[in-house]
Motif scaffolding. Structure first.
Motif, PDB file in Angstrom:
ATOM      1  N   SER A   1       0.841  -1.203   0.000  1.00  0.00           N
ATOM      2  CA  SER A   1       0.000   0.000   0.000  1.00  0.00           C
ATOM      3  C   SER A   1       0.874   1.250   0.000  1.00  0.00           C
ATOM      4  CB  SER A   1      -0.903  -0.005   1.238  1.00  0.00           C
ATOM      5  OG  SER A   1      -1.372   1.301   1.517  1.00  0.00           O
ATOM      6  N   PRO A   2       0.753   2.106  -1.006  1.00  0.00           N
ATOM      7  CA  PRO A   2       1.545   3.348  -1.021  1.00  0.00           C
ATOM      8  C   PRO A   2       1.253   4.234   0.179  1.00  0.00           C
ATOM      9  CG  PRO A   2       0.571   2.934  -3.170  1.00  0.00           C
ATOM     10  CD  PRO A   2      -0.061   1.960  -2.221  1.00  0.00           C
ATOM     11  N   ALA A   3      -0.009   4.280   0.598  1.00  0.00           N
ATOM     12  CA  ALA A   3      -0.362   5.123   1.747  1.00  0.00           C
ATOM     13  C   ALA A   3       0.354   4.640   2.999  1.00  0.00           C
ATOM     14  CB  ALA A   3      -1.880   5.113   1.952  1.00  0.00           C
ATOM     15  N   LEU A   4       0.407   3.320   3.197  1.00  0.00           N
ATOM     16  CA  LEU A   4       1.087   2.781   4.373  1.00  0.00           C
ATOM     17  C   LEU A   4       2.590   3.038   4.298  1.00  0.00           C
ATOM     18  CD1 LEU A   4       1.224   1.208   6.989  1.00  0.00           C
ATOM     19  CD2 LEU A   4       1.239  -0.915   5.659  1.00  0.00           C
ATOM     20  N   ALA A   5       3.179   2.827   3.122  1.00  0.00           N
ATOM     21  CA  ALA A   5       4.613   3.067   2.966  1.00  0.00           C
ATOM     22  C   ALA A   5       4.955   4.522   3.294  1.00  0.00           C
ATOM     23  CB  ALA A   5       5.046   2.717   1.545  1.00  0.00           C
ATOM     24  N   ARG A   6       4.120   5.441   2.829  1.00  0.00           N
ATOM     25  CA  ARG A   6       4.364   6.861   3.109  1.00  0.00           C
ATOM     26  C   ARG A   6       4.178   7.160   4.592  1.00  0.00           C
ATOM     27  NH1 ARG A   6       3.989   9.705  -1.778  1.00  0.00           N
ATOM     28  NH2 ARG A   6       4.873   8.296  -3.328  1.00  0.00           N
ATOM     29  N   PHE A   7       3.158   6.535   5.207  1.00  0.00           N
ATOM     30  CA  PHE A   7       2.906   6.796   6.625  1.00  0.00           C
ATOM     31  C   PHE A   7       4.061   6.309   7.489  1.00  0.00           C
ATOM     32  CE2 PHE A   7       1.435   5.373  10.789  1.00  0.00           C
ATOM     33  CZ  PHE A   7       0.934   6.569  11.288  1.00  0.00           C
ATOM     34  N   ILE A   8       4.551   5.106   7.216  1.00  0.00           N
ATOM     35  CA  ILE A   8       5.647   4.556   8.019  1.00  0.00           C
ATOM     36  C   ILE A   8       6.868   5.460   7.929  1.00  0.00           C
ATOM     37  CG2 ILE A   8       7.288   2.645   8.173  1.00  0.00           C
ATOM     38  CD1 ILE A   8       4.968   0.788   7.411  1.00  0.00           C
ATOM     39  N   ASP A   9       7.210   5.863   6.712  1.00  0.00           N
ATOM     40  CA  ASP A   9       8.364   6.746   6.534  1.00  0.00           C
ATOM     41  C   ASP A   9       8.130   8.082   7.215  1.00  0.00           C
ATOM     42  OD1 ASP A   9      10.974   7.329   5.078  1.00  0.00           O
ATOM     43  OD2 ASP A   9       9.706   8.945   4.328  1.00  0.00           O
ATOM     44  N   PHE A  10       6.914   8.613   7.097  1.00  0.00           N
ATOM     45  CA  PHE A  10       6.580   9.914   7.684  1.00  0.00           C
ATOM     46  C   PHE A  10       6.663   9.856   9.205  1.00  0.00           C
ATOM     47  CE2 PHE A  10       3.756  13.234   9.219  1.00  0.00           C
ATOM     48  CZ  PHE A  10       4.054  14.297   8.388  1.00  0.00           C
ATOM     49  N   ALA A  11       6.079   8.806   9.803  1.00  0.00           N
ATOM     50  CA  ALA A  11       6.055   8.699  11.265  1.00  0.00           C
ATOM     51  C   ALA A  11       7.456   8.498  11.832  1.00  0.00           C
ATOM     52  CB  ALA A  11       5.136   7.554  11.689  1.00  0.00           C
ATOM     53  N   GLN A  12       8.270   7.675  11.156  1.00  0.00           N
ATOM     54  CA  GLN A  12       9.621   7.426  11.656  1.00  0.00           C
ATOM     55  C   GLN A  12      10.474   8.696  11.687  1.00  0.00           C
ATOM     56  OE1 GLN A  12      10.843   3.823   9.225  1.00  0.00           O
ATOM     57  NE2 GLN A  12      11.616   3.231  11.228  1.00  0.00           N
ATOM     58  N   HIS A  13      10.192   9.624  10.784  1.00  0.00           N
ATOM     59  CA  HIS A  13      11.003  10.834  10.693  1.00  0.00           C
ATOM     60  C   HIS A  13      10.258  12.081  11.175  1.00  0.00           C
ATOM     61  CE1 HIS A  13      12.847   8.026   7.748  1.00  0.00           C
ATOM     62  NE2 HIS A  13      13.959   8.548   8.198  1.00  0.00           N
ATOM     63  N   SER A  14       9.061  11.887  11.714  1.00  0.00           N
ATOM     64  CA  SER A  14       8.253  13.024  12.161  1.00  0.00           C
ATOM     65  C   SER A  14       8.907  13.735  13.343  1.00  0.00           C
ATOM     66  CB  SER A  14       6.857  12.543  12.567  1.00  0.00           C
ATOM     67  OG  SER A  14       6.143  13.562  13.230  1.00  0.00           O
ATOM     68  N   ALA A  15       8.943  15.054  13.273  1.00  0.00           N
ATOM     69  CA  ALA A  15       9.498  15.844  14.379  1.00  0.00           C
ATOM     70  C   ALA A  15       8.683  15.642  15.649  1.00  0.00           C
ATOM     71  CB  ALA A  15       9.523  17.322  13.989  1.00  0.00           C
ATOM     72  N   VAL A  16       7.407  15.315  15.516  1.00  0.00           N
ATOM     73  CA  VAL A  16       6.539  15.078  16.678  1.00  0.00           C
ATOM     74  C   VAL A  16       7.081  13.917  17.508  1.00  0.00           C
ATOM     75  CG1 VAL A  16       4.238  14.351  17.414  1.00  0.00           C
ATOM     76  CG2 VAL A  16       4.483  16.011  15.555  1.00  0.00           C
TER      77      VAL A  16
END
Length: 298
Positions: free
Chosen positions: A277-292
């Motif tokens: 799933s592209p959405a999941l791949a983007r979410f995982i990458d986003f969350a791992q590098h999220s400043a939050v």
């Protein structure tokens, strides 16, 4: 091959992965009776029984195990086709189902998801914020946030980082109770503990203190534990992201600051095939590098 046969093969794979007609029907958005009927029709079409049915569970027959491999390959081919189109558009969409513990979900994940949707507005988020351990495959979740390294070998885990945990209490509670200068004195205080943590491990240099928690005031929700501490109910152990704001306001005070508590790992966990799933791949990458998350998990 008729289109209906392909649809029934996909439905059979869903039943096999879910482990029940009920769970598969919920994920497919169909009545349970329709799912059962279509699987029976598929078995008639192939001329072999694919599932052994009992009142308690479903088990694949030998033929079902062999047939499932090809059904899953068909599903994966479909997912790869969708992924190719998504990559061409470079604009992931669809629904992403996430489950998270309450403490993280109601704070860090909420902030992370707000930023994620600004970047990927075509992704629809469905989030379950609960301290219950949800079954990702059976309940159809794409990804879970979990504390501690995942033990299920059928799931893939991506480590986000380690968060410091602090012993805290309200200034009022500490003023009204005996001073605490060593972890041994925790036994004389009221403590609110998460039931998943059987002990509190504290360290000062080379000195360790392991305190087995008494069943005095246990909870399965860290937000509840924090509210109890804010209400002068006692001492609790919380991840730093839940203590930062109330400590800045003076509502909570760190207890035994010279003693370091064992940290808390955060992982992103998902079924292997879901990464198509592209959405999941983007979410995982986003969350791992999220400043939050990076502000608290290192």
């Amino acid at each position: 091959m008729a289109l209906k046969r392909l649809q029934d093969m996909a439905l059979f794979a869903l039943v096999a992965e879910s482990g029940s007609f009920t769970a598969a029907a919920q994920r497919a958005g169909l009545p349970k009776s329709s799912v059962s009927q279509r699987i029976s029709q598929l078995e008639q079409a192939v001329g072999l029984r694919l599932l052994n049915r009992t009142t308690r569970q479903l088990n694949l027959t030998f033929a079902g195990e062999r047939y499932l491999i090809h059904c899953q390959e068909m599903m994966q081919a479909s997912e790869r086709a969708d992924l190719a189109i998504e990559r061409l558009r470079d604009k992931p969409g669809g629904r992403l189902r996430i489950t998270s513990p309450a403490g993280i979900g109601a704070t860090l994940l909420a902030r992370c998801n707000a930023e994620f949707q600004l970047r990927y507005p075509d992704v629809t988020l469905e989030v379950s914020v609960s301290d219950d351990m949800r079954d990702l495959v059976q309940e159809g979740f794409d990804v879970a946030l979990r504390t501690g390294k995942p033990q299920d070998s059928s799931l893939i885990g991506r480590r986000v980082g380690l968060c410091q945990r602090l012993l805290v209490a309200s200034a009022s509670y500490l003023a009204q109770n005996p001073a605490i200068t060593h972890p041994q004195q925790l036994a004389t205080h009221r403590c609110i503990a998460h039931r998943a943590w059987k002990e509190w491990l504290l360290r000062r240099g080379e000195e360790y203190h392991r305190w087995l928690l008494p069943s005095v005031h246990l909870t399965d929700n860290l937000l509840y534990a924090r509210e109890c501490a804010l209400s002068d109910a006692g001492i609790t152990l919380l991840p730093r992201f839940l203590t930062e704001a109330p400590m800045a306001k003076g509502e909570l005070v760190q207890v035994l600051p010279e003693w370091e508590a064992e940290g808390n790992e955060l992982w992103l966990v998902y079924p292997g095939r879901k990464l198509n799933s592209p959405a999941l791949a983007r979410f995982i990458d986003f969350a791992q590098h999220s400043a939050v998350f990076r502000a608290f998990y290192r």
